[in-house]
Enzyme design. Structure first.
Site, PDB file in Angstrom:
ATOM      1  N   THR A  21      34.375  23.831  44.182  1.00 12.34           N
ATOM      2  CA  THR A  21      35.508  23.908  45.118  1.00 12.34           C
ATOM      3  C   THR A  21      35.181  24.789  46.321  1.00 12.34           C
ATOM      4  O   THR A  21      35.408  24.417  47.473  1.00 12.34           O
ATOM      5  CB  THR A  21      36.735  24.487  44.379  1.00 12.34           C
ATOM      6  OG1 THR A  21      36.987  23.671  43.234  1.00 12.34           O
ATOM      7  CG2 THR A  21      37.951  24.496  45.260  1.00 12.34           C
ATOM      8  N   VAL A  22      34.638  25.975  46.060  1.00 11.15           N
ATOM      9  CA  VAL A  22      34.360  26.917  47.156  1.00 11.15           C
ATOM     10  C   VAL A  22      33.123  26.482  47.937  1.00 11.15           C
ATOM     11  O   VAL A  22      33.118  26.472  49.170  1.00 11.15           O
ATOM     12  CB  VAL A  22      34.194  28.356  46.607  1.00 11.15           C
ATOM     13  CG1 VAL A  22      33.866  29.331  47.737  1.00 11.15           C
ATOM     14  CG2 VAL A  22      35.449  28.790  45.879  1.00 11.15           C
ATOM     15  N   LYS A 116      33.351  37.158  40.843  1.00  6.83           N
ATOM     16  CA  LYS A 116      33.917  38.408  40.335  1.00  6.83           C
ATOM     17  C   LYS A 116      33.480  38.702  38.912  1.00  6.83           C
ATOM     18  O   LYS A 116      33.328  39.865  38.527  1.00  6.83           O
ATOM     19  CB  LYS A 116      35.433  38.412  40.443  1.00  6.83           C
ATOM     20  CG  LYS A 116      36.127  37.210  39.815  1.00  6.83           C
ATOM     21  CD  LYS A 116      36.413  36.138  40.827  1.00  6.83           C
ATOM     22  CE  LYS A 116      36.790  34.844  40.151  1.00  6.83           C
ATOM     23  NZ  LYS A 116      37.285  33.828  41.067  1.00  6.83           N
ATOM     24  N   GLU A 140      33.375  39.900  49.587  1.00  3.73           N
ATOM     25  CA  GLU A 140      34.805  39.926  49.949  1.00  3.73           C
ATOM     26  C   GLU A 140      35.582  38.820  49.234  1.00  3.73           C
ATOM     27  O   GLU A 140      36.735  39.003  48.843  1.00  3.73           O
ATOM     28  CB  GLU A 140      34.948  39.765  51.466  1.00  3.73           C
ATOM     29  CG  GLU A 140      36.365  39.821  51.984  1.00  3.73           C
ATOM     30  CD  GLU A 140      37.031  41.175  51.772  1.00  3.73           C
ATOM     31  OE1 GLU A 140      36.555  42.171  52.329  1.00  3.73           O
ATOM     32  OE2 GLU A 140      38.027  41.233  51.017  1.00  3.73           O
ATOM     33  N   GLY A 145      40.690  36.037  46.967  1.00  2.97           N
ATOM     34  CA  GLY A 145      40.322  34.857  47.756  1.00  2.97           C
ATOM     35  C   GLY A 145      40.181  35.133  49.238  1.00  2.97           C
ATOM     36  O   GLY A 145      39.272  35.829  49.671  1.00  2.97           O
ATOM     37  N   ILE A 147      42.042  36.830  51.282  1.00  5.80           N
ATOM     38  CA  ILE A 147      42.638  38.034  51.872  1.00  5.80           C
ATOM     39  C   ILE A 147      41.555  39.082  52.103  1.00  5.80           C
ATOM     40  O   ILE A 147      40.856  39.464  51.163  1.00  5.80           O
ATOM     41  CB  ILE A 147      43.710  38.658  50.943  1.00  5.80           C
ATOM     42  CG1 ILE A 147      44.701  37.592  50.485  1.00  5.80           C
ATOM     43  CG2 ILE A 147      44.412  39.798  51.640  1.00  5.80           C
ATOM     44  CD1 ILE A 147      45.682  38.106  49.445  1.00  5.80           C
ATOM     45  N   GLY A 198      42.414  23.130  42.292  1.00 11.90           N
ATOM     46  CA  GLY A 198      41.221  23.952  42.466  1.00 11.90           C
ATOM     47  C   GLY A 198      41.481  25.442  42.433  1.00 11.90           C
ATOM     48  O   GLY A 198      40.675  26.236  42.897  1.00 11.90           O
ATOM     49  N   GLU A 201      39.938  28.642  37.175  1.00 11.72           N
ATOM     50  CA  GLU A 201      38.508  28.682  36.875  1.00 11.72           C
ATOM     51  C   GLU A 201      38.146  27.459  36.020  1.00 11.72           C
ATOM     52  O   GLU A 201      39.025  26.824  35.417  1.00 11.72           O
ATOM     53  CB  GLU A 201      38.170  29.957  36.092  1.00 11.72           C
ATOM     54  CG  GLU A 201      38.521  31.237  36.821  1.00 11.72           C
ATOM     55  CD  GLU A 201      37.781  31.384  38.136  1.00 11.72           C
ATOM     56  OE1 GLU A 201      36.539  31.292  38.151  1.00 11.72           O
ATOM     57  OE2 GLU A 201      38.429  31.581  39.164  1.00 11.72           O
ATOM     58  N   LYS A 216      38.502  41.270  38.874  1.00  6.45           N
ATOM     59  CA  LYS A 216      38.803  41.649  40.264  1.00  6.45           C
ATOM     60  C   LYS A 216      39.225  43.119  40.335  1.00  6.45           C
ATOM     61  O   LYS A 216      38.859  43.835  41.277  1.00  6.45           O
ATOM     62  CB  LYS A 216      39.892  40.742  40.812  1.00  6.45           C
ATOM     63  CG  LYS A 216      39.417  39.299  40.985  1.00  6.45           C
ATOM     64  CD  LYS A 216      40.571  38.346  41.182  1.00  6.45           C
ATOM     65  CE  LYS A 216      40.085  36.927  41.393  1.00  6.45           C
ATOM     66  NZ  LYS A 216      41.148  35.918  41.292  1.00  6.45           N
TER      67      LYS A 216
HETATM   68  N1  HSE Z   1      41.001  31.327  39.436  1.00  5.54           N
HETATM   69  C1  HSE Z   1      41.198  32.266  40.493  1.00  5.54           C
HETATM   70  C2  HSE Z   1      42.676  32.439  40.745  1.00  5.54           C
HETATM   71  C3  HSE Z   1      40.480  31.802  41.725  1.00  5.54           C
HETATM   72  O1  HSE Z   1      43.464  31.629  40.247  1.00  5.54           O
HETATM   73  O2  HSE Z   1      43.061  33.397  41.421  1.00  5.54           O
HETATM   74  C4  HSE Z   1      40.357  32.838  42.788  1.00  5.54           C
HETATM   75  O3  HSE Z   1      39.579  33.909  42.373  1.00  5.54           O
END
Ligand code: HSE
Length: 425
Positions: A21-22, A116, A140, A145, A147, A198, A201, A216
């Site tokens: 996705t990313v 992370k 970052e 995400g 921010i 998306g 995880e 995180k």
């Molecule tokens: N699975 C994570 C979430 C993705 O839902 O925040 C972003 O780190």
């Protein structure tokens, strides 16, 4: 006499490892001429994508790469390529990702990662490896995400003493709790939707059991308080009448959300950390009760909110899209442009982190609780003078410690969750 124009800086030559996705969003921007024009308009040099590493190059990814971009399944060949300056690691997981990140740094490449789990699990070793190789490690995108929160925490807030960091840092669980509370929707149905969009995880248990948020929080703790915590020591379960409840949001029932709502409250999965005694950090990721009108209560859906409480600035809030390809790619691309400007690692000028800082249980200091018993009467009777408010079967206590509350709740179901009530600051 006019000065000759400076020669344009050479673009950073990069490889992206992973087309999930990313990765697809990052690559989509890098090969988009309109994005490149926008970057140049801001006085920056767009990075040059020279290779993409994917384990299965034949699998369709819905993205057409230009001829000049090499596609390879040999990730180690890519990280060893001396013509590449930096690697973007968005393959996820910790085993393969750990190997390629270490190899890339050892071969003199800077690394941008959104991973992370990798940072939380191996942060001390990765930081040491980056410092030893004199390369940059930027991340970052790993927290909240899109921010920008890590950069400001380290640089713009550097004049402050950080007293606490807390917030909603998992979009999937926040989306699920919001949909369950607002529409009474079924947990599994909303989780499936989060996966389709998306947000979740690959293994969504990492989201719903609180481990993604704990990862995180570990990154935030390193930058706010100076040491990488042992992430497995961060509590991810709410306390129950006896022992612990189910991890993350897996034990939050629609009745709990309805009971909280009856009292003008909302249940959110909140990651919290603050300095504790003897250099330890008090940290936890648990479902908590907050006022619906508070910043945490009013942050719904996939939106994340990170609050930093610091002296002298007071409370600073960072709010925005915490998951999804385009938002997370924004942070990854920002890190790449920072590398192009010669910026160093995300930890900036912070001194090297100590190994595995101690973590203590955040719940020891809690004094106010929400509980939603199956039958309100025994709860009210048992709580007696501790009862502060009650509506539709939900109860909020007067200030009391966990042991005191449990003693009063002895007749209630042992698996009944006790949600700390977080006051607004
Ligand atoms: N699975 C994570 C979430 C993705 O839902 O925040 C972003 O780190």
């Amino acid at each position: 006499m006019t000065r000759p124009a400076p020669a344009p800086a050479r673009p950073l030559r990069i490889a992206v490892l992973g087309l999930g996705t990313v990765g697809r969003s990052v690559v989509g921007a890098l090969i988009d001429p309109a994005w490149q024009v926008g970057v140049r308009a801001r006085g920056l040099v767009p990075p040059e994508l020279v290779a993409v590493g994917v384990r299965d190059p034949e699998r369709p990814r819905g993205i057409v790469l230009p001829e000049r971009v090499r596609r390879s399944a040999d990730l180690l060949e890519i990280v060893a390529d001396p013509t590449i300056d930096a690697i973007v690691e968005v393959i996820g997981g910790t085993d393969d990702a750990g190997i390629v990140v270490r190899r890339a740094m050892a071969s003199g490449k800077s690394v941008v990662t959104a991973n992370k789990a990798l940072l939380a699990e191996r942060g001390p070793a990765l930081e040491q490896a980056a410092r030893d190789a004199d390369v940059a490690l930027r991340f970052e995108a790993a927290v909240a995400g899109g921010i920008p929160v890590l950069g400001p925490l380290v640089s713009d807030l550097a004049a402050n003493r950080i007293d606490a960091v807390r917030g909603i840092v998992n979009g999937t669980t926040n989306h699920i709790l919001s949909a369950m509370a607002q529409d009474g929707r079924d947990y599994a149905d909303v989780l499936r939707e989060a996966q389709e969009r998306g947000y979740a995880e690959a293994d969504p248990s990492g989201d719903v059991e609180g481990h993604d948020a704990a990862n995180k929080l570990a990154v935030l703790v390193r930058l706010a308080f100076g040491a990488w915590p042992t992430v497995s020591r961060i509590r991810v379960t709410p306390p129950a009448v006896a022992g612990d409840g189910a991890p993350g949001i897996t034990g939050v029932r629609t009745e709990d959300l309805a009971g909280a709502h009856a009292l003008g409250m909302m249940i959110r999965l909140v990651a919290r950390a603050e300095p504790g005694a003897d250099g330890a950090v008090r940290a936890a990721v648990t479902p908590v009760a907050v006022r619906e009108s508070s910043p945490l209560g009013a942050t719904g859906g996939v939106t994340n909110l990170v609050e930093v409480v610091a002296e002298p600035v007071g409370r600073v809030s960072f709010r925005g899209p915490g998951a999804g390809g385009p938002a997370t790619a924004s942070a990854v691309l920002g890190d790449l442009l920072a590398l192009g400007r010669g910026a160093g690692s995300t930890w900036g000028a912070l001194p090297p982190a100590g190994w595995a800082g101690a973590v203590t249980d955040d719940l020891d200091g809690e004094r106010s609780w929400l509980l939603v018993p199956p039958d309100p009467d025994p709860a009210a009777a048992a709580l007696g003078p501790l009862l502060l408010a009650r509506a539709d079967g939900a109860v909020v206590t007067r200030p009391c410690g966990l042991a005191d509350l449990r003693a009063r709740c002895a007749g209630l179901p042992p698996d009944l969750a006790l949600y700390p009530v977080i006051p607004e600051v």
